[in-house]
Each structure stands twice: as C-alpha cells, then as structure tokens.
Design an enzyme around this catalytic site. Structure first.
Site, PDB file in Angstrom:
ATOM      1  N   SER A   1    -104.158 -20.419  72.140  1.00  0.00           N
ATOM      2  CA  SER A   1    -102.836 -20.036  72.620  1.00  0.00           C
ATOM      3  C   SER A   1    -101.794 -20.852  71.885  1.00  0.00           C
ATOM      4  CB  SER A   1    -102.723 -20.264  74.130  1.00  0.00           C
ATOM      5  OG  SER A   1    -101.437 -19.889  74.597  1.00  0.00           O
TER       6      SER A   1
ATOM      7  N   HIS B   1     -93.942  -6.533  62.693  1.00  0.00           N
ATOM      8  CA  HIS B   1     -94.655  -5.367  63.217  1.00  0.00           C
ATOM      9  C   HIS B   1     -95.549  -4.739  62.152  1.00  0.00           C
ATOM     10  CE1 HIS B   1     -93.324  -4.615  67.374  1.00  0.00           C
ATOM     11  NE2 HIS B   1     -92.264  -5.336  67.023  1.00  0.00           N
TER      12      HIS B   1
ATOM     13  N   HIS C   1     -91.279 -23.088  69.403  1.00  0.00           N
ATOM     14  CA  HIS C   1     -89.831 -23.079  69.606  1.00  0.00           C
ATOM     15  C   HIS C   1     -89.209 -23.803  68.416  1.00  0.00           C
ATOM     16  CE1 HIS C   1     -90.125 -21.472  73.637  1.00  0.00           C
ATOM     17  NE2 HIS C   1     -91.036 -22.382  73.935  1.00  0.00           N
TER      18      HIS C   1
ATOM     19  N   ASN D   1    -101.806 -15.384  71.133  1.00  0.00           N
ATOM     20  CA  ASN D   1    -102.952 -15.765  71.949  1.00  0.00           C
ATOM     21  C   ASN D   1    -104.076 -14.772  71.694  1.00  0.00           C
ATOM     22  OD1 ASN D   1    -104.194 -14.694  74.838  1.00  0.00           O
ATOM     23  ND2 ASN D   1    -104.409 -16.896  74.537  1.00  0.00           N
ATOM     24  N   THR D   2    -105.273 -15.274  71.448  1.00  0.00           N
ATOM     25  CA  THR D   2    -106.452 -14.416  71.444  1.00  0.00           C
ATOM     26  C   THR D   2    -107.555 -15.134  72.211  1.00  0.00           C
ATOM     27  OG1 THR D   2    -107.102 -15.248  69.250  1.00  0.00           O
ATOM     28  CG2 THR D   2    -105.946 -13.145  69.323  1.00  0.00           C
ATOM     29  N   ARG D   3    -108.407 -14.354  72.868  1.00  0.00           N
ATOM     30  CA  ARG D   3    -109.355 -14.950  73.794  1.00  0.00           C
ATOM     31  C   ARG D   3    -110.589 -14.058  73.954  1.00  0.00           C
ATOM     32  NH1 ARG D   3    -104.788 -12.952  76.009  1.00  0.00           N
ATOM     33  NH2 ARG D   3    -105.026 -11.185  77.427  1.00  0.00           N
TER      34      ARG D   3
ATOM     35  N   HIS E   1     -95.058 -16.287  69.943  1.00  0.00           N
ATOM     36  CA  HIS E   1     -96.210 -16.522  70.822  1.00  0.00           C
ATOM     37  C   HIS E   1     -97.406 -15.778  70.239  1.00  0.00           C
ATOM     38  CE1 HIS E   1     -98.715 -14.534  74.017  1.00  0.00           C
ATOM     39  NE2 HIS E   1     -98.948 -15.804  74.292  1.00  0.00           N
TER      40      HIS E   1
ATOM     41  N   GLY F   1    -107.899 -24.373  87.199  1.00  0.00           N
ATOM     42  CA  GLY F   1    -107.942 -25.825  87.071  1.00  0.00           C
ATOM     43  C   GLY F   1    -107.783 -26.322  85.654  1.00  0.00           C
ATOM     44  N   GLY F   2    -107.017 -25.605  84.837  1.00  0.00           N
ATOM     45  CA  GLY F   2    -106.785 -26.031  83.467  1.00  0.00           C
ATOM     46  C   GLY F   2    -105.867 -27.237  83.388  1.00  0.00           C
TER      47      GLY F   2
END
Length: 280
Positions: free
Chosen positions: A104, A151, A108, A120-122, A118, A263-264
């Site tokens: 993630s 894009h 800024h 994020n890959t998961r 931003h 609980g991260g």
C-alpha cells in the site's frame, strides 16, 4: 500464523520486490532534486486475537524535497477475523480464518503541481482466494495531460489481459473514490478491482502488470511537475484538497477499516493521512 503455501509466498515476494523498486525510484527523484532523503523502515509484528503470532509487516516513510510525505507499506498477516466483521469479507462468513499480503502506497507531494497518488495491490485468502487493488491519481491542480497519461498506463496494463478490464475497473474506481458528503470525487481516478480469483496465475500476472504500470508512469509525472513554481494560493488549494483526501480515508476507505479491524499497525494504517491539511 500458518506457514505460507506456494501461492502466498509468491505473492508476498512480489509485493516486497515491488516495494524495493518503487522506493529506489522515489529516492532517485529526491537525488535529482538535490536531496539526500531516504526511506526509514520500521518493522512491526501483529498478534492475532487468539494470542497467536499473526504476521506483520514493514512501514516505510520518507520526507524530502520532492515528497513531503510518502509511505510504502508491505504486510503479510493471518489469523481469524473477530465477530461480525467476518461477514463483510469475501468468503469469510462461515469460516473467519484469513491470510492477507499486499503493498500500500500513498504519496503527498511538496509541490502542489505534482499529483498525490495512491496505489495498493493485495492477495487475500479466506475460503476463497483473490487479488484486488489498483491505483488512482489525486492532483490538487489537475492537468489533462497528466490524467490522460496515467489512465493510458493503467489501460495498457488492463488491455494486455482483457479489453473489458479497463472500462470496468475505471468505473469501479470512479464509484469507489467518491466522497458522498462532499459530492466530489477524491481525484481524477484510475482503476480499482477486487475479488479476481478465477485463475491464480492469470490474476497474479495482471496484478504484477498493474504494479509495473504504476512504476512506469508515476515517476514520469513527478519529473514533469516537480520543478514548477508555485505560490501561496497554490499551496492553499493543495492543503484544502488534502483535507478532502483525509476525510475519505477516515470515513469510507475499506483498507483503513480492514487494517483497524484486524489489529494492524496503527502508524502504517494511518500513514495515508497527509502531513498538513486545512479545512475552511
């Protein structure tokens, strides 16, 4: 946490390698600007609600001349979802055990002309296995050419796998990255996808291409804008836009909720918040 199976290990290894390449590229941009800023890495461990070890991750943060604040997190966690939260997760309603690994990133920027971003890959495992993620551009001062180039990079990654991906995932991003109480989108969009789990090898290859596309386009956009002059009005516009960004992440972002509910590491979860913002 249980030992990783081959798919889980492959996904974790990829996310960590992508982190290393992104951080090296971002530090390179700082060098181009005459800065010696570098990422500071903080490992963290997670304890499952059962009391067993629940994995962990590494939080990387850099503050420099180009990047006012950029965080790149990788985490690999597992255990059991608590209570009703399991019912909101794909494949976990009847069995709350889970595994998740991913990267993630939120950047800024110091110059208001450089777009925030931003990515994020998961990869998640419950009673189902799937990939999700995407990338979206968040410029305080939008430029049509930057939007088009970003894009185009995302579309190229999509089209290499399925021509239906880009229109579907672009719309998904437009729908997801929207602030209902403001009536505005968070930025100029990108792609967002979830629950890709029909074929591990195919979906993993697509997820890798999304990461590579991000790495190919975003540093180019930063170079295009990072030396542009700006004034107090530009900075004020940037800080107000950051306030909108913070509102979305605290109120609507599913990744923030997932991290808090499992609980991260709090600092890693909230690294997406900007260092400075205003509300007027």
């Amino acid at each position: 946490m249980q030992p990783l199976d081959p798919q889980q290990l492959a996904a974790r290894t990829w996310f960590e390698s992508l982190r290393d390449r992104i951080c090296a590229a971002f530090e390179g941009l700082e060098r181009e600007a005459g800065s010696d800023a570098a990422f500071a890495y903080t490992p963290w461990d997670r304890t499952d609600p059962s009391g067993a070890p629940g994995g962990g991750g590494v939080r990387g943060v850099m503050k420099g001349r180009v990047f006012e604040k950029v965080g790149v997190n990788v985490s690999t966690v597992g255990g059991t979802f608590e209570g009703e939260f399991a019912k909101s997760i794909h494949g976990a309603a009847d069995d709350p055990r889970f595994f998740a690994t991913g990267i993630s990133l939120v950047a800024h920027m110091a110059n208001p002309h450089v777009p925030a971003v931003h990515m994020n890959t998961r990869f998640l495992v419950t009673t189902k296995r799937w990939f999700g993620g995407g990338a979206d551009l968040n410029p305080p001062i939008p430029y049509d050419v930057d939007t088009a180039d970003f894009h185009a990079a995302m579309q190229a990654a999509c089209d290499a796998h399925d021509p239906a991906h880009y229109p579907r995932f672009k719309q998904w991003a437009d729908d997801y990255f929207y602030i209902p109480h403001r009536g505005v989108h968070r930025g100029v969009g990108g792609i967002f996808y979830d629950h890709l789990g029909d074929d591990f090898d195919r979906d993993f290859a697509f997820t890798r291409d999304v990461g590579d596309a991000f790495l190919s386009i975003y540093p180019a956009l930063v170079r295009r804008r990072m030396a542009m002059p700006f004034d107090d009005a530009d900075r004020a516009r940037q800080l107000e836009w950051r306030g909108r960004y913070a509102e979305f992440n605290l109120v609507y972002d599913r990744g923030t909720l997932f991290g808090l509910k499992t609980g991260g590491n709090i600092d890693a979860i909230l690294m997406s918040l900007p260092p400075l913002a205003t509300w007027s």
